[in-house]
Design a protein around this motif. Sequence first.
Motif, short mmCIF file in Angstrom:
data_model
loop_
_atom_site.label_atom_id
_atom_site.label_comp_id
_atom_site.label_asym_id
_atom_site.label_seq_id
_atom_site.Cartn_x
_atom_site.Cartn_y
_atom_site.Cartn_z
N MET A 48 83.20 32.39 37.36
CA MET A 48 83.60 32.46 39.07
C MET A 48 84.58 33.58 38.94
O MET A 48 83.72 34.04 39.46
CB MET A 48 83.58 31.51 39.68
N SER A 49 85.29 33.70 38.44
CA SER A 49 86.19 34.45 38.11
C SER A 49 86.08 35.73 37.86
O SER A 49 86.54 36.31 38.22
CB SER A 49 87.66 34.17 37.78
N GLN A 72 84.05 37.85 40.01
CA GLN A 72 84.91 38.29 41.16
C GLN A 72 85.39 39.45 40.71
O GLN A 72 85.42 40.54 42.21
CB GLN A 72 85.78 36.60 41.75
N SER A 117 78.68 36.46 44.27
CA SER A 117 80.11 35.66 43.41
C SER A 117 80.01 34.63 44.94
O SER A 117 80.43 33.57 45.39
CB SER A 117 80.55 36.41 43.49
N ASP A 118 79.54 35.20 46.46
CA ASP A 118 79.49 34.70 47.61
C ASP A 118 78.81 33.84 47.86
O ASP A 118 79.16 33.15 48.74
CB ASP A 118 79.54 35.52 48.74
N ALA A 164 79.67 31.15 46.34
CA ALA A 164 81.02 30.41 46.54
C ALA A 164 80.45 29.35 48.01
O ALA A 164 80.91 28.34 48.29
CB ALA A 164 82.21 31.66 47.35
N TYR A 165 79.38 29.84 48.58
CA TYR A 165 79.21 29.18 49.44
C TYR A 165 77.86 27.69 48.81
O TYR A 165 77.24 27.66 49.42
CB TYR A 165 78.22 29.49 50.36
#
Length: 322
Positions: free
Chosen positions: A169-170, A173, A191-192, A195-196
Amino acid sequence: MVISAEPLIYGLIFLAVLALVQGIYLTVFGKSISLNNRVNRRLDMLEKGAGREQVLDQLRKEMSQHMKSKSIPLYSILADKAQKANIAFTPGQLIMVMAVLTIVAFFLLSFGTGASLAIRLVISVMMGVGAVFVWVNNTAKKRLSMIEEQLPDSVELMVRSLRVGHPFMSALQIVAKEVPDPMGSEMGVISDEAAYGRDVGEALKAMADRLDMQDMRFLAVAVTIQQTSGGNLAEILAGLAKVVRSRFRLFRRVKAITAEAKWSGMFLSVFPIGALVMINVIQPNYYDEVRETAAFIPACLVVAGFLVVNIFVMRMLVNIKV
């Protein structure tokens, strides 16, 4: 011999209308919408104070709005290209732009030519609609080409991030922050979404299907396999980056080798039409002796049919699959 300047005026008016489309687009959405901007659009929207969820909703809406409007008559022809080009205009706004350009073209034709009202109306509609089609098609080609070129570097950036210990995930980003558009905003949306709560492999597959890009499908499959079976994701992506870069070099080499054949095919397709226009410009009375004969109209239809067939045949001959 009198050479008419009207064909040149028609061409200049079409180019002006085509440039006006891009001008309207940049005026409405700002410089960040341009694919040449170094800061990707997602970061630009965040820096201007928009919330992360608001930016995600806006970008996701732009990415899917055109395919949802395929039911609009004639718009379905444009919808697929508009989606790949990620045109921020809504379908309604795009149709409105066509109408505005048609009106502009009509006034320019009225001012610069002496054509009759019916001809000006028909040509202005063709210019208004055609300019949007050409602009969307060129934008789609440019955007997909840039994504193909950015993908190997983006994957290698992920590999370096994973090897120093960052989670995947990093790594996404980092790509979203460091890579310009179009890849930067695309990876930022993924990525967003992750995150959700959305699965990363599913988000990557949806992006690959939306863009219809084989290399992106490879990335989605690699991430999905690693999620389900485990393994060293950095090594998997490093191998994928090499494969994608090799495919990209091969495509560029084939494109360079076939460039002469493609230009020859384009020339052979356009030359008969250009010759017909030049004959009518240089010698307007050239066909007067045969124009009233019974065979003139059928002969013109046959010639037009052969010209259309010639265009498709030449495109098939130079469309080399790799």
